[in-house]
Write a protein that holds these residues in place. Sequence first.
Motif, PDB file in Angstrom:
ATOM      1  N   UNK A   3      87.894 103.857  19.445  1.00 57.54           N
ATOM      2  CA  UNK A   3      88.222 104.686  20.611  1.00 57.54           C
ATOM      3  C   UNK A   3      87.195 105.808  20.762  1.00 57.54           C
ATOM      4  N   UNK A   4      86.809 106.424  19.652  1.00 61.32           N
ATOM      5  CA  UNK A   4      85.816 107.500  19.688  1.00 61.32           C
ATOM      6  C   UNK A   4      84.453 106.994  20.153  1.00 61.32           C
ATOM      7  N   UNK A   5      84.037 105.844  19.642  1.00 56.51           N
ATOM      8  CA  UNK A   5      82.710 105.311  19.974  1.00 56.51           C
ATOM      9  C   UNK A   5      82.621 104.712  21.372  1.00 56.51           C
ATOM     10  N   UNK A   6      83.711 104.189  21.879  1.00 59.25           N
ATOM     11  CA  UNK A   6      83.646 103.459  23.154  1.00 59.25           C
ATOM     12  C   UNK A   6      84.438 104.097  24.285  1.00 59.25           C
ATOM     13  N   UNK A   7      85.350 105.001  23.961  1.00 58.76           N
ATOM     14  CA  UNK A   7      86.215 105.625  24.969  1.00 58.76           C
ATOM     15  C   UNK A   7      87.047 104.576  25.707  1.00 58.76           C
ATOM     16  N   UNK A   8      87.405 103.505  25.004  1.00 60.89           N
ATOM     17  CA  UNK A   8      88.223 102.427  25.580  1.00 60.89           C
ATOM     18  C   UNK A   8      89.696 102.785  25.528  1.00 60.89           C
ATOM     19  N   UNK A   9      90.489 101.963  26.175  1.00 59.80           N
ATOM     20  CA  UNK A   9      91.930 102.135  26.180  1.00 59.80           C
ATOM     21  C   UNK A   9      92.482 101.961  24.769  1.00 59.80           C
ATOM     22  N   UNK A  42      84.731  94.172  21.913  1.00 61.96           N
ATOM     23  CA  UNK A  42      84.666  94.999  23.123  1.00 61.96           C
ATOM     24  C   UNK A  42      83.314  94.840  23.826  1.00 61.96           C
ATOM     25  N   UNK A  43      82.255  94.614  23.067  1.00 62.20           N
ATOM     26  CA  UNK A  43      80.931  94.414  23.670  1.00 62.20           C
ATOM     27  C   UNK A  43      80.870  93.090  24.425  1.00 62.20           C
ATOM     28  N   UNK A  44      81.624  92.091  23.955  1.00 61.53           N
ATOM     29  CA  UNK A  44      81.631  90.794  24.633  1.00 61.53           C
ATOM     30  C   UNK A  44      82.408  90.834  25.932  1.00 61.53           C
ATOM     31  N   UNK A  45      83.294  91.792  26.053  1.00 63.11           N
ATOM     32  CA  UNK A  45      83.968  91.889  27.341  1.00 63.11           C
ATOM     33  C   UNK A  45      85.395  92.042  27.276  1.00 63.11           C
TER      34      UNK A  45
END
Length: 51
Positions: free
Chosen positions: A12-18, A48-51
């Motif tokens: 979450x910290x690195x990507x700011x994703x849900x 997450x990088x794959x989509x």
Amino acid sequence: MDAQRIAVDAIVTLTDCDREQVVAFIRRLYLTGVTDPKRLTFKGLQALARG
């Protein structure tokens, strides 16, 4: 469960994703036997990088 929490926080910290999406993915990995925080984080970031 500490490994799961560490991995979720890192992703979450690195990507700011849900957070809920990350929790669900990491939980699935954790339940399959992956318990190393570094490995959980790496696999989560790959997914997450794959989509």
